[in-house]
Design a protein around this motif. Sequence first.
Motif, PDB file in Angstrom:
ATOM      1  N   MET A  84      -1.097  40.640  33.760  1.00 45.93           N
ATOM      2  CA  MET A  84      -1.698  39.372  34.173  1.00 45.93           C
ATOM      3  C   MET A  84      -0.784  38.263  33.657  1.00 45.93           C
ATOM      4  SD  MET A  84      -4.573  40.438  35.519  1.00 45.93           S
ATOM      5  CE  MET A  84      -5.839  39.221  35.508  1.00 45.93           C
ATOM      6  N   TYR A  85      -0.734  37.140  34.374  1.00 47.58           N
ATOM      7  CA  TYR A  85       0.143  36.061  33.929  1.00 47.58           C
ATOM      8  C   TYR A  85      -0.454  34.690  34.218  1.00 47.58           C
ATOM      9  CZ  TYR A  85       1.762  35.505  38.798  1.00 47.58           C
ATOM     10  OH  TYR A  85       1.840  35.293  40.142  1.00 47.58           O
ATOM     11  N   LYS A  86       0.076  33.701  33.480  1.00 50.28           N
ATOM     12  CA  LYS A  86      -0.244  32.291  33.665  1.00 50.28           C
ATOM     13  C   LYS A  86       1.071  31.538  33.806  1.00 50.28           C
ATOM     14  CE  LYS A  86      -4.282  31.653  30.656  1.00 50.28           C
ATOM     15  NZ  LYS A  86      -4.740  30.880  29.491  1.00 50.28           N
ATOM     16  N   GLY A  89       0.283  27.296  31.791  1.00 46.28           N
ATOM     17  CA  GLY A  89      -1.095  27.181  31.318  1.00 46.28           C
ATOM     18  C   GLY A  89      -2.142  27.150  32.418  1.00 46.28           C
ATOM     19  N   GLY A  90      -1.788  27.477  33.640  1.00 49.23           N
ATOM     20  CA  GLY A  90      -2.729  27.454  34.762  1.00 49.23           C
ATOM     21  C   GLY A  90      -3.668  28.646  34.741  1.00 49.23           C
ATOM     22  N   ALA A  91      -4.208  28.952  35.887  1.00 54.86           N
ATOM     23  CA  ALA A  91      -5.158  30.055  36.024  1.00 54.86           C
ATOM     24  C   ALA A  91      -4.456  31.399  35.850  1.00 54.86           C
ATOM     25  CB  ALA A  91      -5.816  29.998  37.400  1.00 54.86           C
ATOM     26  N   VAL A  92      -5.222  32.375  35.373  1.00 54.80           N
ATOM     27  CA  VAL A  92      -4.707  33.727  35.194  1.00 54.80           C
ATOM     28  C   VAL A  92      -4.621  34.408  36.560  1.00 54.80           C
ATOM     29  CG1 VAL A  92      -5.151  35.979  34.155  1.00 54.80           C
ATOM     30  CG2 VAL A  92      -5.651  33.904  32.871  1.00 54.80           C
ATOM     31  N   ALA A 132       8.360  26.171  36.866  1.00 56.36           N
ATOM     32  CA  ALA A 132       7.601  26.289  35.616  1.00 56.36           C
ATOM     33  C   ALA A 132       8.501  26.211  34.388  1.00 56.36           C
ATOM     34  CB  ALA A 132       6.833  27.611  35.589  1.00 56.36           C
ATOM     35  N   ALA A 133       7.934  25.673  33.314  1.00 60.77           N
ATOM     36  CA  ALA A 133       8.637  25.644  32.031  1.00 60.77           C
ATOM     37  C   ALA A 133       8.296  26.876  31.202  1.00 60.77           C
ATOM     38  CB  ALA A 133       8.281  24.380  31.262  1.00 60.77           C
ATOM     39  N   VAL A 134       7.037  27.347  31.319  1.00 59.00           N
ATOM     40  CA  VAL A 134       6.564  28.468  30.509  1.00 59.00           C
ATOM     41  C   VAL A 134       5.766  29.430  31.377  1.00 59.00           C
ATOM     42  CG1 VAL A 134       5.088  29.135  28.564  1.00 59.00           C
ATOM     43  CG2 VAL A 134       6.443  27.061  28.424  1.00 59.00           C
ATOM     44  N   VAL A 135       6.040  30.720  31.217  1.00 55.58           N
ATOM     45  CA  VAL A 135       5.256  31.773  31.858  1.00 55.58           C
ATOM     46  C   VAL A 135       4.746  32.669  30.737  1.00 55.58           C
ATOM     47  CG1 VAL A 135       5.301  33.749  33.426  1.00 55.58           C
ATOM     48  CG2 VAL A 135       6.628  31.702  33.966  1.00 55.58           C
ATOM     49  N   GLU A 136       3.425  32.899  30.734  1.00 50.02           N
ATOM     50  CA  GLU A 136       2.809  33.797  29.751  1.00 50.02           C
ATOM     51  C   GLU A 136       2.362  35.050  30.477  1.00 50.02           C
ATOM     52  OE1 GLU A 136       0.236  31.621  26.650  1.00 50.02           O
ATOM     53  OE2 GLU A 136       0.143  30.413  28.490  1.00 50.02           O
ATOM     54  N   ILE A 137       2.710  36.216  29.923  1.00 48.53           N
ATOM     55  CA  ILE A 137       2.381  37.482  30.568  1.00 48.53           C
ATOM     56  C   ILE A 137       1.716  38.410  29.559  1.00 48.53           C
ATOM     57  CG2 ILE A 137       3.269  39.501  31.781  1.00 48.53           C
ATOM     58  CD1 ILE A 137       5.653  37.776  32.654  1.00 48.53           C
TER      59      ILE A 137
END
Length: 174
Positions: A84-86, A89-92, A132-137
């Motif tokens: 799963m990723y954001k 900081g947006g929606a998952v 995007a500046a940041v991707v969270e996974i």
Amino acid sequence: MAIFLSILAGASLMSAPAAKLPAGRPPRVQHYRKRFAVWQIDIAKDTFTGRTACQVRSRDGRMQVQGAAVSYRFPVRWNVGDAMYKVDGGAVRASRDDLPRLIASGAPLDAGGMANPSAGLVWIPFDVVGQAAVVEIAPRAGAKPRTFRQAGLVQARDWAQAYGCGLEGHVRAP
């Protein structure tokens, strides 16, 4: 005495000057390297065939652009099929929801074998993460998300395209 002569012969061979390339002859493959923030672009142009091979990746090797997608690297043994990723900081979002677009773009999704086809790579379409500046996974359910800072991605891609790299793959014919 024979040992001394063989050592002496070996020493004279080692002290001989190395062969040099002919002067004035350009290399057949020209290499270019450019850096934008966390990204590095390596380009090799074959002057004989006119083909260009490109690699756009983060300097730490955790992210790479291939085709119209960006891959995010986790350990090879991890099955990240349910990642799963954001984005900023947006929606998952589930990475598997992107599969139809990734397949259509030609992203190499089957890097591993039958037991773990993902081989630790999470693929996300470029148009989703490009600005995007940041991707969270989160690589799997219940796992702590990892943060990928990707400043300069669009500039790196644009520079690579200006030097003959396309988004359709790594090797481009003239």
